[in-house]
Design an enzyme around this catalytic site. Structure first.
Site, PDB file in Angstrom:
ATOM      1  N   LYS A 161      76.209  19.385 -93.365  1.00 52.49           N
ATOM      2  CA  LYS A 161      75.865  20.531 -92.514  1.00 52.49           C
ATOM      3  C   LYS A 161      77.127  20.996 -91.812  1.00 52.49           C
ATOM      4  O   LYS A 161      77.664  20.299 -90.950  1.00 52.49           O
ATOM      5  CB  LYS A 161      74.814  20.160 -91.462  1.00 52.49           C
TER       6      LYS A 161
ATOM      7  N   GLY B 199      82.185  15.587 -83.684  1.00 54.94           N
ATOM      8  CA  GLY B 199      81.702  16.571 -82.719  1.00 54.94           C
ATOM      9  C   GLY B 199      81.773  16.003 -81.314  1.00 54.94           C
ATOM     10  O   GLY B 199      82.581  15.115 -81.033  1.00 54.94           O
ATOM     11  N   SER B 200      80.897  16.472 -80.445  1.00 56.21           N
ATOM     12  CA  SER B 200      80.975  16.069 -79.045  1.00 56.21           C
ATOM     13  C   SER B 200      80.424  14.658 -78.828  1.00 56.21           C
ATOM     14  O   SER B 200      79.597  14.178 -79.610  1.00 56.21           O
ATOM     15  CB  SER B 200      80.173  17.050 -78.189  1.00 56.21           C
ATOM     16  N   THR B 201      80.869  14.033 -77.769  1.00 58.70           N
ATOM     17  CA  THR B 201      80.409  12.687 -77.434  1.00 58.70           C
ATOM     18  C   THR B 201      78.907  12.693 -77.158  1.00 58.70           C
ATOM     19  O   THR B 201      78.184  11.780 -77.571  1.00 58.70           O
ATOM     20  CB  THR B 201      81.213  12.150 -76.231  1.00 58.70           C
TER      21      THR B 201
ATOM     22  N   VAL C 144      76.524  14.653 -78.393  1.00 56.84           N
ATOM     23  CA  VAL C 144      75.748  14.722 -79.641  1.00 56.84           C
ATOM     24  C   VAL C 144      75.930  13.435 -80.449  1.00 56.84           C
ATOM     25  O   VAL C 144      74.987  12.943 -81.070  1.00 56.84           O
ATOM     26  CB  VAL C 144      76.113  15.982 -80.452  1.00 56.84           C
ATOM     27  N   GLY C 145      77.121  12.852 -80.403  1.00 57.78           N
ATOM     28  CA  GLY C 145      77.358  11.574 -81.091  1.00 57.78           C
ATOM     29  C   GLY C 145      76.373  10.518 -80.629  1.00 57.78           C
ATOM     30  O   GLY C 145      75.821   9.745 -81.422  1.00 57.78           O
TER      31      GLY C 145
ATOM     32  N   GLU D  24      83.273  10.527 -84.780  1.00 53.35           N
ATOM     33  CA  GLU D  24      84.603  10.944 -84.297  1.00 53.35           C
ATOM     34  C   GLU D  24      84.339  11.978 -83.216  1.00 53.35           C
ATOM     35  O   GLU D  24      83.883  13.080 -83.503  1.00 53.35           O
ATOM     36  CB  GLU D  24      85.429  11.486 -85.462  1.00 53.35           C
TER      37      GLU D  24
ATOM     38  N   CYS E 251      90.444  17.782 -81.087  1.00 50.14           N
ATOM     39  CA  CYS E 251      89.991  16.614 -80.306  1.00 50.14           C
ATOM     40  C   CYS E 251      91.150  15.771 -79.803  1.00 50.14           C
ATOM     41  O   CYS E 251      90.998  15.051 -78.821  1.00 50.14           O
ATOM     42  CB  CYS E 251      89.013  15.791 -81.124  1.00 50.14           C
TER      43      CYS E 251
ATOM     44  N   GLU F 277      86.664  16.792 -71.340  1.00 50.32           N
ATOM     45  CA  GLU F 277      87.286  17.487 -72.464  1.00 50.32           C
ATOM     46  C   GLU F 277      86.988  18.981 -72.312  1.00 50.32           C
ATOM     47  O   GLU F 277      85.827  19.396 -72.350  1.00 50.32           O
ATOM     48  CB  GLU F 277      86.721  16.975 -73.787  1.00 50.32           C
TER      49      GLU F 277
END
Ligand code: TXE
Length: 498
Positions: free
Chosen positions: A190, A243-245, A247-248, A266, A300, A397
């Protein structure tokens, strides 16, 4: 936007050829018939309508990938045959560099000349790197204490789900897909909703190169629907995410709640760049500026916290501000431009709000701080000094062209400050002193340390996070191993008791 050059921009804008989901080797509409708009960040205008994949489409794509894995030729081919097809794909990408570069430029606001020279040829080379590994995947013969013959097999992990961000639509695509293909996996990817265009183009070329139907499926869509359908899917064997922390964390939770699929994440960063008194001030200022402004700060590993030793601080600050003022922001198709627009309105507003936080929290705005123009998402290169380590602009960030500049006295202090973050993706050190370089590089908890350079990447250089920047590595053979699993096979040696 300010821009020094004159270009005929319309010449560069490609016709959009692929706007549908790529499932089982075909471009298809979404089952719901829904579409979403992908936006040109130079103007905020719609580039194209893209078929919007949702849970049902992910299900169809996963089924195709499952059949391709369980019954198809891809995992069973000798590695060199997979490699041959991947190499053909890489060649086809090379033949289409300009068109794909233009897609990433209009979709993400990335510099066209850079995409053309680095990102897109880089995709072909990442594929070549992993193609070279496809026939070198093997286990070990073991030597157990007892009379047993034991060996390990390295098997592809199965159906992989890749969820990628918008800041490097091409590099991220290749960094996820190429090692998984080399390992013999099949997959559903995706792309980010902001940047679906290049991934669909690569899918078209994959088919032309002979990658069998169902092996690579590309389903554009949104995170909460298509993305979540991947992380919670019962028939996906592994998820690889950048992606973002935040969403991780959600992805890890839904992987745990569904079928316990392994994940690699990551995530975000707040990387420090430490500049010591013995540095060449001019070069260090150039490096620091590039460290925060490259790709408009949407990277990042951006060197968003810059720590400068007190002996050279004043001179450094002066040079840095001079250079930031000369930095050219404008249309990313213009070869003289160094910084294009931020990817979308949400990112643009997030960055501007952090600039306000910086001012309100008491940092000194040395330069920049404003949007540029009334059209598109352009922001001035922005530098704050007198930043305290607990300020939001020193901890969060921002993912934009905003630097937090700080001063330090001793090495110990520098190390402590550098590590004062929940993230641990990268760090830079500028010094000619080997003792300092060695000590600091071992003391910073981050996945990559650059000494007297920044953003030095390579296909064989593993890359990933410590701490809340995630885990698992992209690039290098480490990444290939994410898509493999070890099977041990044990048998008694003839007539031996077991
Ligand atoms: O990221 P998201 P966003 C950071 C950066 C940026 C911030 C927000 O600080 O400002 O994240 O960016 C998919 N389940 N990075 O909102 O949401 C989404 O569709 C499954 C750092 O764009 O993390 C997209 O494909 N998937 C970073 C991908 O996740 C979901 C790069 C990334 O989007 C999902 C990008 C869900 N619930 C942003 N929600 C880096 N490490 O380089 C979203 N997605």
């Amino acid at each position: 936007p300010s821009s020094n050059g004159k270009t005929n921009l319309s010449l560069e804008i490609p016709t959009i050829k692929f706007t549908k989901l790529f499932i089982n080797g075909e471009f298809v509409d979404s089952l719901s018939g829904k579409e979403f708009e992908t936006i040109d960040p130079r103007s905020g205008e719609v580039i194209a309508k893209i078929a919007e994949g949702t849970k049902e489409d992910i299900d169809v794509a996963v089924k195709a990938a499952r059949v391709a894995f369980d019954d198809g030729p891809w995992p069973r081919m000798p590695g060199f045959v997979r490699a041959k097809i991947m190499l053909k794909w890489a060649d086809l990408i090379d033949q289409n560099i300009e068109e794909i570069a233009a897609l990433d430029t209009i979709d993400a606001g990335k510099l066209y000349t850079f995409c053309k020279a680095v990102d897109i040829p880089g995709v072909a080379n990442i594929i070549r790197y992993y193609a070279g590994a496809a026939d070198k995947i093997h286990g070990k013969v073991l030597k157990p204490a007892r009379e047993l013959h034991a060996y390990t097999l390295m098997e592809p992990i199965g159906v992989v789900g890749h969820i990628i961000p918008w800041n490097f639509p091409s590099t991220m695509f290749a960094a996820k897909v190429a090692p998984a293909l080399a390992a013999g996996c099949t997959m559903v990817l995706k792309p980010a909703e902001q940047t679906p265009l290049s991934a669909l183009f690569y899918a078209h070329l994959a088919k032309e190169a002979g990658i069998p139907d169902g092996v690579l499926n590309v389903v554009p869509g949104f995170g909460a629907t298509a993305g979540a359908a991947i992380s919670s899917h019962m028939d996906i064997d592994k998820v690889s995410f950048t992606g973002s922390t935040e969403v991780g964390r959600e992805i890890m939770v839904s992987a745990a709640r569904s079928n316990l699929k392994p994940v690699s994440l990551e995530l975000g960063g707040k990387s420090p760049l430490l500049i010591f008194d013995d540095a060449d001030v001019n070069k260090a200022a150039e490096l620091a500026l590039l460290g925060i402004l490259f790709n408009k700060g949407e990277i990042c590993v951006a060197g968003s916290r810059v720590f400068v030793q007190e002996g050279i601080y004043d001179e450094f600050e002066k040079k840095l501000v001079e250079k930031a003022k000369a930095w050219v922001v404008g249309d990313p198709f213009d070869p003289k431009v160094q910084q294009g627009p931020q990817v979308d309105k949400k990112q643009f507003e997030k960055i501007l709000s952090y600039i306000e936080h910086g001012k309100n929290d008491g940092a000194t705005l040395l330069t920049g701080g404003k949007k540029i123009g009334d059209k598109g998402y352009y922001i001035e290169p922005t530098i704050f000094s007198n930043v305290k380590e607990d300020m939001r602009i020193a901890q969060d960030e921002i993912f934009g062209p905003v630097m937090a500049l700080m001063k330090f006295k001793t090495i110990e202090e520098a190390i402590k400050s550098a590590n004062n973050t929940k993230y641990g993706l990268a760090a830079g050190i500028v010094t000619k002193n080997l003792d300092i370089a060695n000590t600091v590089s071992r003391s910073i908890r981050a996945g990559i340390i650059w000494i007297n350079c920044y953003f030095a990447f390579g296909n064989d250089i593993p890359y990933g996070g410590y701490k809340m920047s995630g885990f698992g590595r992209d690039f290098g053979l480490e990444s290939l191993h994410k898509y493999l699993q070890v099977k041990s096979v044990v048998t008694p040696i003839y007539n031996s008791p077991w």
